[in-house]
Design an enzyme around this catalytic site. Sequence first.
Site, PDB file in Angstrom:
ATOM      1  N   LYS A  14       0.855  -1.182   0.000  1.00 21.35           N
ATOM      2  CA  LYS A  14       0.000   0.000   0.000  1.00 21.35           C
ATOM      3  C   LYS A  14       0.898   1.241   0.000  1.00 21.35           C
ATOM      4  CE  LYS A  14      -4.509   0.933   1.902  1.00 21.35           C
ATOM      5  NZ  LYS A  14      -5.653   0.500   2.674  1.00 21.35           N
ATOM      6  N   GLU A  57     -19.625  -6.710   8.866  1.00 19.78           N
ATOM      7  CA  GLU A  57     -20.687  -5.992   9.582  1.00 19.78           C
ATOM      8  C   GLU A  57     -21.710  -6.942  10.178  1.00 19.78           C
ATOM      9  OE1 GLU A  57     -19.477  -5.118   6.611  1.00 19.78           O
ATOM     10  OE2 GLU A  57     -18.673  -3.096   6.964  1.00 19.78           O
ATOM     11  N   ARG A 117     -25.648  -3.687   5.575  1.00 16.83           N
ATOM     12  CA  ARG A 117     -25.162  -5.058   5.406  1.00 16.83           C
ATOM     13  C   ARG A 117     -25.670  -5.996   6.503  1.00 16.83           C
ATOM     14  NH1 ARG A 117     -20.317  -6.190   2.264  1.00 16.83           N
ATOM     15  NH2 ARG A 117     -21.062  -5.529   0.242  1.00 16.83           N
TER      16      ARG A 117
HETATM   17  C1  TPP Z   1     -18.958  -3.347   3.490  1.00 16.10           C
HETATM   18  C2  TPP Z   1     -17.849  -2.352   3.678  1.00 16.10           C
HETATM   19  N1  TPP Z   1     -17.328  -2.163   4.907  1.00 16.10           N
HETATM   20  C3  TPP Z   1     -16.336  -1.277   5.083  1.00 16.10           C
HETATM   21  C4  TPP Z   1     -15.855  -0.563   4.044  1.00 16.10           C
HETATM   22  C5  TPP Z   1     -14.791   0.499   4.266  1.00 16.10           C
HETATM   23  N2  TPP Z   1     -13.546   0.134   3.619  1.00 16.10           N
HETATM   24  C6  TPP Z   1     -13.200   0.606   2.419  1.00 16.10           C
HETATM   25  S1  TPP Z   1     -11.727   0.092   1.885  1.00 16.10           S
HETATM   26  C7  TPP Z   1     -11.523  -0.819   3.279  1.00 16.10           C
HETATM   27  C8  TPP Z   1     -10.271  -1.626   3.448  1.00 16.10           C
HETATM   28  C9  TPP Z   1     -10.134  -2.603   2.343  1.00 16.10           C
HETATM   29  O1  TPP Z   1      -8.961  -3.328   2.495  1.00 16.10           O
HETATM   30  P1  TPP Z   1      -8.454  -4.158   1.277  1.00 16.10           P
HETATM   31  O2  TPP Z   1      -9.578  -4.888   0.660  1.00 16.10           O
HETATM   32  O3  TPP Z   1      -7.317  -4.970   1.755  1.00 16.10           O
HETATM   33  O4  TPP Z   1      -7.983  -3.063   0.232  1.00 16.10           O
HETATM   34  P2  TPP Z   1      -6.709  -2.098   0.306  1.00 16.10           P
HETATM   35  O5  TPP Z   1      -7.207  -0.776   0.767  1.00 16.10           O
HETATM   36  O6  TPP Z   1      -5.726  -2.696   1.205  1.00 16.10           O
HETATM   37  O7  TPP Z   1      -6.223  -2.021  -1.095  1.00 16.10           O
HETATM   38  C10 TPP Z   1     -12.587  -0.683   4.149  1.00 16.10           C
HETATM   39  C11 TPP Z   1     -12.693  -1.286   5.473  1.00 16.10           C
HETATM   40  C12 TPP Z   1     -16.442  -0.768   2.788  1.00 16.10           C
HETATM   41  N3  TPP Z   1     -16.089  -0.071   1.714  1.00 16.10           N
HETATM   42  N4  TPP Z   1     -17.416  -1.679   2.635  1.00 16.10           N
END
Ligand code: TPP
Length: 629
Positions: A278, A364, A392
């Site tokens: 990242k 969630e 969700r």
């Molecule tokens: C259902 C849901 N819960 C929480 C989020 C908030 N959220 C957006 S990106 C993220 C982290 C995602 O991590 P990852 O899939 O590893 O992607 P990265 O940012 O590391 O590329 C979260 C918790 C979301 N978009 N959707």
Amino acid sequence: MTSLLDTIESPADLRRLPRPQLSQLAAELRAFVLESVSRTGGHLSSNLGTVELTIALHYVFNTPHDRLVWDVGHQTYPHKILTGRRERMSTLRQLGGLSGFPVRGESEYDAFGTAHSSTSISAALGMAMAARQKGEDRKAVAIIGDGAMSAGMAFEALNNAGVAECDLLVVLNDNDMSISPPVGALNRYLAQLMSGRFYAAAKNVGKNVLKVAPPLFELAKRLEEQAKGMVVPATLFEKFGFNYIGPIDGHDLESLVPTLENIRHLKGPQFLHVVTRKGQGYKLAEADPVAYHGPGKFDPLVGLKPPAAPAKPTFTQVFGQWLCDMAAQDERLVGITPAMREGSGLVEFEKRFPDRYFDVGIAEQHAVTFAAGLACEGLKPVVAIYSTFLQRAYDQMIHDVALQNLPVVFALDRAGIVGADGPTHAGAYDIPYIRCVPNMSLACPADEGECRALLTTAFHQSHPVAVRYPRGAGVGVEVPQDLQPLPFGKGEIRREGARVAILAFGTLLYPALRAADALDATVVNMRWAKPLDSALLLEVAARHEALVTVEEGALMGGAGSAVLEALQAAGVSTPVLQLGLRDEFIPHGDPARLLSLQGLDAAGIERSIRERFDLPGSDANRPGLKVVG
Ligand SMILES: Cc1ncc(C[n+]2csc(CCOP(=O)(O)OP(=O)(O)O)c2C)c(N)n1
Ligand SMILES: CC(=O)[C@@H](O)[C@H](O)COP(=O)(O)O
Ligand SMILES: [Mg+2]
């Protein structure tokens, strides 16, 4: 200098490049992403991490004929730039501009609209299955992060895909980060895969081996290991029926491109584990990917400025402070977040009460049922969750919490318009979806002080209560330091006027007060969408000619509907004007502008009241108030 990038108007241009030029393209694309996001604000760390992966996918797959389905979609800026939207990146997340997420209507390359996580494998499987049913030669690829992979929905899809006999590729983009550091057993397992003999083997055998068909490579590797008397366990993903390949370096185009080229010809469900970082390529983001997950505008040479002492605290900060204070007073309090520690204001709580802090990952549904279990045993769970993400866990809220009447507090952040993230993140529906559930109550604080007091009220109840509050700061009222509750289910009259009474639910109380000054209307701060303060409502209805309800939430089924129901039940026929979010998705853009477009700023509220009740100009006192329309 983006001389090579400037020649790429579509992936077809990209596919014409000789492979050795791809690394120059990656360097230019990364520089462009950084420059662009520093000017507009937006998601940065994740996008810097997907530069090479995006190039490789579009280089190898025949997009848009082949479908790329990105999970969450916050990492799709390189994809947008390579698919004809480079010029419009300056409009990102602004009204009328590009969305920060994939949107089907925005580009034929955006195969699936998204922003809530963990949908990609299901959607891509649907597409792969449709191709099979229709006899079309088309690939479907899901690109999912390690954080998103932890959600139940991703595993439901794997479970289905592993036996579906479809040509589906799942690319796990593993950067060992969610927004904050990742949690849970899956994360630990992925770390083992990365650090263990698989990664070592992949590294040692090097790029040449990756050029041969990966299943053969895997088979050969296994035979070799077995010959040495070792048993190589199948990965979790193989047990699900996938052909597991990897882990490979997701920043090395020399590994990515040939590996994807090989996989493209394979039949059945494939799983490619790609390791990325990242913030890759921007030292500040590499060092602090959390801060650079979704920054505002900044100077890339300087980086983010340390936050100035805020003039007014955000609602999130008010909640975070309340949570710590309440936890200090009541040791039964436990705090739960589904992977939103920073966004939900739990950083300090985690530091002070690490044993009472639970980050359950992007989960969630689990978060809510987990809270129910904790409540069954006498603890007092506070689930800190964005309004949009509680969608969700709707069944869990009903079936596991409300039906058993468990005292869970839902701290519903980002209620109402959120701005740059747009329709996927707007907290538009919580009033309708919560108030129809028996045993649930819902408070709508008008300002920061009330937010703290109503959270205390909620905490002292013996049934589930949600408290909804918006993104950002309120009007800046002083927030009391004590933990005094407000009365349960009671509103208050804030301004006495004549003829028209405005019933405000939540933070729109303040624009309503300004509109009322111009109209000489009464204003009631209703505070609770459920239970409704019916006694106050009927008393106010009895001495006014018309009522106006105001809420930052969907009109249909919202607090205004609750008022209509109560009046109807009491046989009161006072005319009611309902103001709130119309039956349309709220686009991305500046929140104040969006509120104004919905007619919910002071001027809009005043205008709507004058029009509906035929009150021209400022002549609100002429006799015979008339209802128009
Ligand atoms: C259902 C849901 N819960 C929480 C989020 C908030 N959220 C957006 S990106 C993220 C982290 C995602 O991590 P990852 O899939 O590893 O992607 P990265 O940012 O590391 O590329 C979260 C918790 C979301 N978009 N959707
Ligand atoms: C992609 C995603 O879901 C989050 O990164 C979200 O954009 C955060 O929103 P806030 O900035 O309101 O916390
Ligand atoms: Mg990640």
